[in-house]
Write a protein that holds these residues in place. Sequence first.
Motif, PDB file in Angstrom:
ATOM      1  N   ARG A 191       1.189  -8.186   3.218  1.00  0.00           N
ATOM      2  CA  ARG A 191       1.673  -9.390   3.889  1.00  0.00           C
ATOM      3  C   ARG A 191       0.585 -10.049   4.747  1.00  0.00           C
ATOM      4  NH1 ARG A 191       6.379  -6.115   4.364  1.00  0.00           N
ATOM      5  NH2 ARG A 191       5.772  -5.380   6.440  1.00  0.00           N
ATOM      6  N   VAL A 192      -0.314  -9.216   5.314  1.00  0.00           N
ATOM      7  CA  VAL A 192      -1.353  -9.751   6.198  1.00  0.00           C
ATOM      8  C   VAL A 192      -2.572 -10.212   5.403  1.00  0.00           C
ATOM      9  CG1 VAL A 192      -2.858  -9.223   8.150  1.00  0.00           C
ATOM     10  CG2 VAL A 192      -0.547  -8.286   8.068  1.00  0.00           C
ATOM     11  N   LEU A 193      -3.000  -9.434   4.432  1.00  0.00           N
ATOM     12  CA  LEU A 193      -4.180  -9.735   3.615  1.00  0.00           C
ATOM     13  C   LEU A 193      -3.802  -9.652   2.136  1.00  0.00           C
ATOM     14  CD1 LEU A 193      -6.780  -7.563   5.581  1.00  0.00           C
ATOM     15  CD2 LEU A 193      -6.549 -10.055   5.680  1.00  0.00           C
ATOM     16  N   PRO A 194      -3.054 -10.601   1.635  1.00  0.00           N
ATOM     17  CA  PRO A 194      -2.600 -10.532   0.239  1.00  0.00           C
ATOM     18  C   PRO A 194      -3.745 -10.607  -0.767  1.00  0.00           C
ATOM     19  CG  PRO A 194      -2.080 -12.678   1.200  1.00  0.00           C
ATOM     20  CD  PRO A 194      -2.565 -11.823   2.310  1.00  0.00           C
ATOM     21  N   GLU A 195      -4.871 -11.160  -0.365  1.00  0.00           N
ATOM     22  CA  GLU A 195      -5.985 -11.293  -1.300  1.00  0.00           C
ATOM     23  C   GLU A 195      -6.619  -9.962  -1.670  1.00  0.00           C
ATOM     24  OE1 GLU A 195      -7.618 -11.784   2.896  1.00  0.00           O
ATOM     25  OE2 GLU A 195      -5.854 -12.411   1.741  1.00  0.00           O
ATOM     26  N   LEU A 196      -6.289  -8.888  -0.953  1.00  0.00           N
ATOM     27  CA  LEU A 196      -6.883  -7.586  -1.270  1.00  0.00           C
ATOM     28  C   LEU A 196      -6.382  -7.018  -2.585  1.00  0.00           C
ATOM     29  CD1 LEU A 196      -6.885  -5.740   2.200  1.00  0.00           C
ATOM     30  CD2 LEU A 196      -8.842  -6.655   0.940  1.00  0.00           C
ATOM     31  N   GLY A 197      -5.153  -7.333  -2.944  1.00  0.00           N
ATOM     32  CA  GLY A 197      -4.597  -6.792  -4.177  1.00  0.00           C
ATOM     33  C   GLY A 197      -4.431  -5.271  -4.086  1.00  0.00           C
ATOM     34  N   ALA A 198      -4.789  -4.576  -5.164  1.00  0.00           N
ATOM     35  CA  ALA A 198      -4.643  -3.108  -5.195  1.00  0.00           C
ATOM     36  C   ALA A 198      -5.615  -2.412  -4.254  1.00  0.00           C
ATOM     37  CB  ALA A 198      -4.848  -2.598  -6.620  1.00  0.00           C
ATOM     38  N   ALA A 199      -6.686  -3.102  -3.846  1.00  0.00           N
ATOM     39  CA  ALA A 199      -7.665  -2.491  -2.945  1.00  0.00           C
ATOM     40  C   ALA A 199      -7.075  -2.203  -1.566  1.00  0.00           C
ATOM     41  CB  ALA A 199      -8.886  -3.414  -2.800  1.00  0.00           C
ATOM     42  N   ARG A 200      -5.891  -2.808  -1.301  1.00  0.00           N
ATOM     43  CA  ARG A 200      -5.276  -2.558   0.011  1.00  0.00           C
ATOM     44  C   ARG A 200      -4.939  -1.079   0.200  1.00  0.00           C
ATOM     45  NH1 ARG A 200      -1.201  -4.810  -3.172  1.00  0.00           N
ATOM     46  NH2 ARG A 200       0.800  -3.659  -3.197  1.00  0.00           N
ATOM     47  N   TYR A 201      -4.699  -0.366  -0.895  1.00  0.00           N
ATOM     48  CA  TYR A 201      -4.362   1.052  -0.758  1.00  0.00           C
ATOM     49  C   TYR A 201      -5.589   1.893  -0.390  1.00  0.00           C
ATOM     50  CZ  TYR A 201       0.196  -0.147  -2.601  1.00  0.00           C
ATOM     51  OH  TYR A 201       1.434  -0.701  -2.768  1.00  0.00           O
ATOM     52  N   LEU A 202      -6.766   1.463  -0.805  1.00  0.00           N
ATOM     53  CA  LEU A 202      -7.983   2.141  -0.356  1.00  0.00           C
ATOM     54  C   LEU A 202      -8.184   1.943   1.144  1.00  0.00           C
ATOM     55  CD1 LEU A 202     -10.506   1.355  -3.261  1.00  0.00           C
ATOM     56  CD2 LEU A 202      -9.357   3.527  -2.747  1.00  0.00           C
ATOM     57  N   VAL A 203      -7.920   0.698   1.604  1.00  0.00           N
ATOM     58  CA  VAL A 203      -8.019   0.423   3.034  1.00  0.00           C
ATOM     59  C   VAL A 203      -6.974   1.240   3.799  1.00  0.00           C
ATOM     60  CG1 VAL A 203      -7.881  -1.376   4.803  1.00  0.00           C
ATOM     61  CG2 VAL A 203      -8.921  -1.889   2.582  1.00  0.00           C
ATOM     62  N   SER A 204      -5.783   1.361   3.234  1.00  0.00           N
ATOM     63  CA  SER A 204      -4.728   2.135   3.884  1.00  0.00           C
ATOM     64  C   SER A 204      -5.089   3.618   3.954  1.00  0.00           C
ATOM     65  CB  SER A 204      -3.406   1.963   3.126  1.00  0.00           C
ATOM     66  OG  SER A 204      -3.009   0.610   3.113  1.00  0.00           O
ATOM     67  N   LEU A 205      -5.690   4.138   2.893  1.00  0.00           N
ATOM     68  CA  LEU A 205      -6.107   5.543   2.903  1.00  0.00           C
ATOM     69  C   LEU A 205      -7.175   5.774   3.976  1.00  0.00           C
ATOM     70  CD1 LEU A 205      -6.012   8.379   1.686  1.00  0.00           C
ATOM     71  CD2 LEU A 205      -7.704   7.618  -0.005  1.00  0.00           C
ATOM     72  N   PHE A 206      -8.094   4.821   4.115  1.00  0.00           N
ATOM     73  CA  PHE A 206      -9.112   4.936   5.167  1.00  0.00           C
ATOM     74  C   PHE A 206      -8.443   4.953   6.542  1.00  0.00           C
ATOM     75  CE2 PHE A 206     -11.938   3.039   8.296  1.00  0.00           C
ATOM     76  CZ  PHE A 206     -13.064   3.844   8.168  1.00  0.00           C
ATOM     77  N   PHE A 207      -7.413   4.116   6.716  1.00  0.00           N
ATOM     78  CA  PHE A 207      -6.700   4.097   7.992  1.00  0.00           C
ATOM     79  C   PHE A 207      -6.043   5.450   8.259  1.00  0.00           C
ATOM     80  CE2 PHE A 207      -2.587   3.663  10.123  1.00  0.00           C
ATOM     81  CZ  PHE A 207      -2.988   3.180  11.357  1.00  0.00           C
ATOM     82  N   ALA A 208      -5.422   6.059   7.233  1.00  0.00           N
ATOM     83  CA  ALA A 208      -4.762   7.355   7.413  1.00  0.00           C
ATOM     84  C   ALA A 208      -5.772   8.411   7.854  1.00  0.00           C
ATOM     85  CB  ALA A 208      -4.074   7.778   6.119  1.00  0.00           C
ATOM     86  N   VAL A 209      -6.954   8.415   7.224  1.00  0.00           N
ATOM     87  CA  VAL A 209      -7.975   9.399   7.596  1.00  0.00           C
ATOM     88  C   VAL A 209      -8.486   9.132   9.010  1.00  0.00           C
ATOM     89  CG1 VAL A 209     -10.275  10.280   7.029  1.00  0.00           C
ATOM     90  CG2 VAL A 209      -8.638   9.805   5.195  1.00  0.00           C
ATOM     91  N   ALA A 210      -8.714   7.849   9.348  1.00  0.00           N
ATOM     92  CA  ALA A 210      -9.207   7.515  10.684  1.00  0.00           C
ATOM     93  C   ALA A 210      -8.171   7.851  11.755  1.00  0.00           C
ATOM     94  CB  ALA A 210      -9.567   6.030  10.752  1.00  0.00           C
ATOM     95  N   PHE A 211      -6.886   7.636  11.436  1.00  0.00           N
ATOM     96  CA  PHE A 211      -5.841   7.959  12.398  1.00  0.00           C
ATOM     97  C   PHE A 211      -5.819   9.460  12.692  1.00  0.00           C
ATOM     98  CE2 PHE A 211      -1.377   9.433  12.851  1.00  0.00           C
ATOM     99  CZ  PHE A 211      -1.181   9.013  14.153  1.00  0.00           C
ATOM    100  N   TYR A 212      -5.918  10.278  11.642  1.00  0.00           N
ATOM    101  CA  TYR A 212      -5.906  11.718  11.885  1.00  0.00           C
ATOM    102  C   TYR A 212      -7.210  12.212  12.497  1.00  0.00           C
ATOM    103  CZ  TYR A 212      -1.355  13.242  10.408  1.00  0.00           C
ATOM    104  OH  TYR A 212      -0.014  13.485  10.371  1.00  0.00           O
ATOM    105  N   ALA A 213      -8.280  11.474  12.318  1.00  0.00           N
ATOM    106  CA  ALA A 213      -9.501  11.796  13.061  1.00  0.00           C
ATOM    107  C   ALA A 213      -9.267  11.585  14.555  1.00  0.00           C
ATOM    108  CB  ALA A 213     -10.663  10.936  12.570  1.00  0.00           C
ATOM    109  N   SER A 214      -8.483  10.546  14.894  1.00  0.00           N
ATOM    110  CA  SER A 214      -8.121  10.331  16.300  1.00  0.00           C
ATOM    111  C   SER A 214      -7.242  11.458  16.823  1.00  0.00           C
ATOM    112  CB  SER A 214      -7.388   8.991  16.454  1.00  0.00           C
ATOM    113  OG  SER A 214      -8.190   7.915  16.009  1.00  0.00           O
ATOM    114  N   VAL A 215      -6.329  11.935  15.981  1.00  0.00           N
ATOM    115  CA  VAL A 215      -5.488  13.074  16.365  1.00  0.00           C
ATOM    116  C   VAL A 215      -6.357  14.307  16.602  1.00  0.00           C
ATOM    117  CG1 VAL A 215      -3.657  14.627  15.591  1.00  0.00           C
ATOM    118  CG2 VAL A 215      -3.463  12.161  15.183  1.00  0.00           C
ATOM    119  N   LEU A 216      -7.380  14.487  15.752  1.00  0.00           N
ATOM    120  CA  LEU A 216      -8.289  15.619  15.926  1.00  0.00           C
ATOM    121  C   LEU A 216      -9.017  15.523  17.264  1.00  0.00           C
ATOM    122  CD1 LEU A 216      -9.728  18.159  14.913  1.00  0.00           C
ATOM    123  CD2 LEU A 216     -11.309  16.674  13.661  1.00  0.00           C
ATOM    124  N   VAL A 217      -9.441  14.327  17.653  1.00  0.00           N
ATOM    125  CA  VAL A 217     -10.089  14.152  18.960  1.00  0.00           C
ATOM    126  C   VAL A 217      -9.124  14.525  20.081  1.00  0.00           C
ATOM    127  CG1 VAL A 217     -11.086  12.454  20.531  1.00  0.00           C
ATOM    128  CG2 VAL A 217     -11.695  12.414  18.110  1.00  0.00           C
TER     129      VAL A 217
END
Length: 535
Positions: A191-217
């Motif tokens: 909804r925010v960046l519709p131009e990403l197409g299927a690549a949005r899931y790669l960005v989402s996976l990066f967010f999931a890893v970065a979020f749990y890196a914050s949990v690790l900190v």
Amino acid sequence: MSGASGQPRSGDDQPTDHPAVPTPPPPAAEAPAPTEDGPDTDTAASNTPGPEAARAEEPEDETPDTTGATAPKTKTHETGADEAGADQAEADKAGADKAGADKAAADGAKTPESAPDTTAGTHETHRTLAHTEPPTGPAPGMAKGEPPRPPKEPGGGILMGRPFGVPVYVAPSWFLVAALITWVFGGQLDRVLPELGAARYLVSLFFAVAFYASVLVHELAHTVAAIRFKLPVRRIQLQFFGGVSEIEKEAETPGREFVLAFVGPLLSLVLAGLFYLAMKPVQPGTVPGVLLAGLMVSNLIVAAFNLLPGLPLDGGRMLRAIVWKITGKPMSGTVAAAWVGRALAVAVLVGLPLLNSSGGLGGGTEESGGMNTVTDALLAAILAAIIWTGAGNSLRMARLREHLPELRARTLTRRAVPVETDTPLSEALRRANAAGARALVVVDADGHPLSLVRESAIVGVPEHRRPWVPVSGLAQDLTDDMRVSAELSGEELLDALRAAPATEYLVVETTGEIYGVLSAADVERAFVKAMARPS
């Protein structure tokens, strides 16, 4: 954040009540009467006479109470050497073929059993290998040149590294939540960046890893504080709903407990501030801007949620520290914070779906409203269950730590008599009965302990065959880790038993003299009985 009865009684743990036994065995002497203050037993559970019955009257046969539920607190090593002649002569007359057959049959029962796991969710693996050597040097048959065994890895998933020497594991459930975050955040990006197409899931996976890196900190902040306070940390584990730092001991003061709990949410707030500052020079409608905004908000949520004043959350530990400081009783703080945690669980279960459906959390859209309601209710139920269970576990752990000092090796140790390797089982049991003992230690000619005769092996030998079975055929060889100091108690005692799982342990004085034999079953029963008593 582990049986019948067997409550040890305090006040009888002085060495004078349970004199150390000299070795080798002396000539026959009148054995002192066993004490009457041993721990209680549950004879129905063991199907054998209890220790009180064994101490109340002299056994009429050759078999002592080798399967009693708990142990007497005293021991003796005097043996009836003069009375042994008749039985020994009878054993010598037996055919060698019968002795060999019985020994072979008895050897089949020598596989050691595991010591009971009395942690009951305690996660505690800090080990203290406590044992003492005899004053005359290591006994023959003991491991002399073997290097110490490395501590067993705690496990719990995929090992990712060892920051500050603490292993970090990713639990299998993390992959499930990572997939869930990728799917949900990917829908937001569409909804925010519709131009990403299927690549949005790669960005989402990066967010999931970065979020749990914050949990690790967040968890590393707890770990560093614990190390600073000299508290051992078993591991860090990233799980479905965040992470956990398994700190093996409690803080010694309420002030340290407060700091230990507060540093985690504090680091999450610091990370949220850093992500906010990083957003300033970034254009809002871009991938970096969306990622930084999401990480800022997620860290704010982590900090706010963990500051809620109920166990097992960090805010609950802070509340516990405050009550502890006011009352001077850590148990009072635990009870207060645990019940607030249970109330919080009920509030989450009821309030989260209502708040979201009313639009308080940005929900309440009429599109797919039914699906959102079900999802919110499921999420609230899972969160409430985690908080409620964690609060209950905190209460149980507090009760465990309160009663652990009651477990003392000295009070749980059974009397033992030393016998040489070729002593027939019948003669060894006769000596034990005469001395009021319930354990046998196999020694060499110089009196060095070699092995321990196992209860289960004795029970498996028919009485009419015992004169032809040597005790060495029923014994488990002693290792260094099977020697336990008579001074151990509480967590140190349990750690020592977990380090070397066995059914029996040799208890020794600080001088190296034999004190007696400790049965793992006796420890388990005493542990269960102590935990069953109200605080």
